[in-house]
Write a protein that holds these residues in place. Structure first.
Motif, short mmCIF file in Angstrom:
data_model
loop_
_atom_site.label_atom_id
_atom_site.label_comp_id
_atom_site.label_asym_id
_atom_site.label_seq_id
_atom_site.Cartn_x
_atom_site.Cartn_y
_atom_site.Cartn_z
N ASP A 1 0.85 -1.19 0.00
CA ASP A 1 0.00 0.00 0.00
C ASP A 1 0.89 1.24 0.00
O ASP A 1 1.58 1.51 -0.98
N GLY A 2 0.93 1.98 1.09
CA GLY A 2 1.77 3.17 1.14
C GLY A 2 3.14 2.86 1.71
O GLY A 2 3.29 2.01 2.58
N LEU A 3 4.15 3.57 1.23
CA LEU A 3 5.48 3.40 1.82
C LEU A 3 5.55 4.07 3.19
O LEU A 3 6.13 3.51 4.12
N LEU A 4 4.96 5.25 3.32
CA LEU A 4 4.94 5.94 4.60
C LEU A 4 3.65 6.75 4.71
O LEU A 4 3.52 7.81 4.10
N ASP A 5 2.69 6.25 5.48
CA ASP A 5 1.41 6.93 5.66
C ASP A 5 1.32 7.53 7.06
O ASP A 5 1.71 6.90 8.05
N ILE A 6 0.76 8.74 7.13
CA ILE A 6 0.60 9.47 8.39
C ILE A 6 -0.86 9.87 8.48
O ILE A 6 -1.37 10.56 7.59
N LYS A 7 -1.55 9.44 9.53
CA LYS A 7 -3.01 9.57 9.52
C LYS A 7 -3.57 9.48 10.94
O LYS A 7 -2.83 9.35 11.90
N ARG A 8 -4.91 9.55 11.02
CA ARG A 8 -5.68 9.36 12.25
C ARG A 8 -5.16 10.19 13.42
O ARG A 8 -4.74 9.67 14.45
N GLU A 9 -5.15 11.52 13.21
CA GLU A 9 -4.86 12.51 14.24
C GLU A 9 -3.41 12.49 14.73
O GLU A 9 -3.12 12.98 15.82
N SER A 10 -2.51 11.93 13.94
CA SER A 10 -1.09 12.02 14.29
C SER A 10 -0.61 13.46 14.10
O SER A 10 -1.22 14.24 13.37
N ASP A 11 0.51 13.81 14.73
CA ASP A 11 0.89 15.22 14.75
C ASP A 11 2.38 15.35 15.08
O ASP A 11 2.98 14.46 15.68
N PHE A 12 2.97 16.46 14.67
CA PHE A 12 4.35 16.84 14.96
C PHE A 12 5.33 15.74 14.51
O PHE A 12 5.98 15.07 15.31
N VAL A 13 5.42 15.62 13.20
CA VAL A 13 6.21 14.58 12.55
C VAL A 13 7.21 15.22 11.59
O VAL A 13 6.88 16.18 10.89
N THR A 14 8.43 14.70 11.55
CA THR A 14 9.42 15.09 10.55
C THR A 14 9.82 13.86 9.73
O THR A 14 10.15 12.81 10.29
N VAL A 15 9.79 14.02 8.40
CA VAL A 15 10.19 12.99 7.45
C VAL A 15 11.37 13.56 6.67
O VAL A 15 11.20 14.50 5.89
#
Length: 339
Positions: A175-189
């Protein structure tokens, strides 16, 4: 002695200037006088702490420290990785060699998962940060190759906050290589190499998941989106999302898509052979907002923009590389074996 990250970037920029000069008449002598490349310029000295949203003091955390202060363990099997990733309390988990897993391994709070050398690999499955009952806050994932995932390679979900995904190599998932979802927050990629896959990075679960409004603050910087088709990222609801100094090459469908009133700042990136570098709205999703500045579009189409976006500088400080240097800087520094 290890140089600082900023010193390495200056060295990489100098090397890029030298290469450009070599392609012009008389360029050799002038380039050597103006910007000699120090020995070891191609070896990256990575950040010790994240730049961007993972560094912000918020939600009871002053930045992202992962397993700092906890026990250091080395794992060589999927069962050992699953065991330590799910334990309470801080752990520094060193991944050695190739580890076969069958599904998503849940990573709970206060973990650093770090590849040893340049051969650490997780294949067959991926890492999911947190569950509905066990949060995946304050997690660092660095220097690991992810291949052949049966779902997402990395999923940041279930309100996980303060997450740093850095210097990984992600390819050939389901599916996705890197998915950020469902109210996640304060992320650095940062400094990741995405390749040999279609869907790179989704940001926002679905058009109907409005709980993501006011969340999903993410910084993407110095990533190499290398021939991946789409979602670099595809954004719903989030603001601000900060996309800077990334290298986009041969992305068949599009580069970035801002939808469902998301606010995305796109600056000093390099788009090469990308027919649709930036979309405002995509597929059945309503339009978002995009501000773009300082980008280069080489063999690429015209970006779409709309509206205004909150400035990331109200949250954190950062230094931009010139867009012209991004291909050389990112290719030299992104991926595994660079930290």
């Amino acid at each position: 002695m290890m140089t600082t990250h900023r010193s390495w970037r200056r060295a990489a920029v100098a090397a890029a200037m030298l290469l450009a000069a070599l392609a012009t008449p008389g360029g050799v002598a002038s380039a050597v006088r103006a910007a000699p490349a120090p020995a070891g310029a191609a070896v990256a000295a990575a950040e010790n702490t994240p730049i961007g949203f993972a560094s912000v003091n918020a939600l009871g955390r002053n930045g992202t420290t992962g397993g700092a202060g906890g026990t250091t363990v080395t794992v060589t099997t999927g069962s050992a990785l699953e065991d330590y990733a799910g334990r309470p309390g801080p752990y520094i988990i060193q991944v050695s060699g190739r580890i076969q897993v069958d599904d998503m391994i849940t990573v709970v709070a206060d973990k650093s998962i770090l590849g040893v050398g340049s051969t650490a690999e997780i294949t067959g499955g991926g890492l999911q940060l947190g569950s509905t009952t066990r949060p995946g806050n304050n997690v660092i994932i660095r220097n690991i190759r992810f291949t052949g995932a049966s779902d997402d390679s990395i999923s940041v979900t279930n309100k996980a906050h303060h997450v740093w995904i850095d210097h990984n190599d992600l390819s050939d998932g389901y599916d996705g290589l890197l998915d950020i979802k469902r109210e996640s927050d304060f992320v650095t990629v940062s400094w990741n190499h995405f390749h040999h896959h279609s869907k790179a990075s989704l940001l926002g679960h679905s058009d109907n998941y409005t709980a993501d409004i006011g969340k999903l603050r993410v910084t993407y910087h110095h990533n190499f989106f290398d021939g991946t088709d789409q979602r670099h990222p595809r954004v719903r609801f989030a603001e601000p999302v900060h996309v800077f100094n990334n290298y986009y090459r041969d992305n068949a469908l599009y580069g970035i898509a801002s939808t469902e009133n998301a606010g995305v700042l796109v600056e000093n990136n390099y788009f090469q052979n990308v027919a649709h570098p930036i979309y405002v709205g995509y597929d059945k999703s309503g339009p978002g907002r995009v501000v773009e500045r300082g980008n280069l579009y080489v063999g690429s189409g015209t970006p779409q923009t709309a509206g205004t976006v909150a400035e990331p500088r109200t949250y954190y400080s950062y230094t931009l590389d010139a867009a012209a240097t991004v291909p050389s800087v990112v290719q030299a520094g992104a991926g595994v074996g660079k930290i």
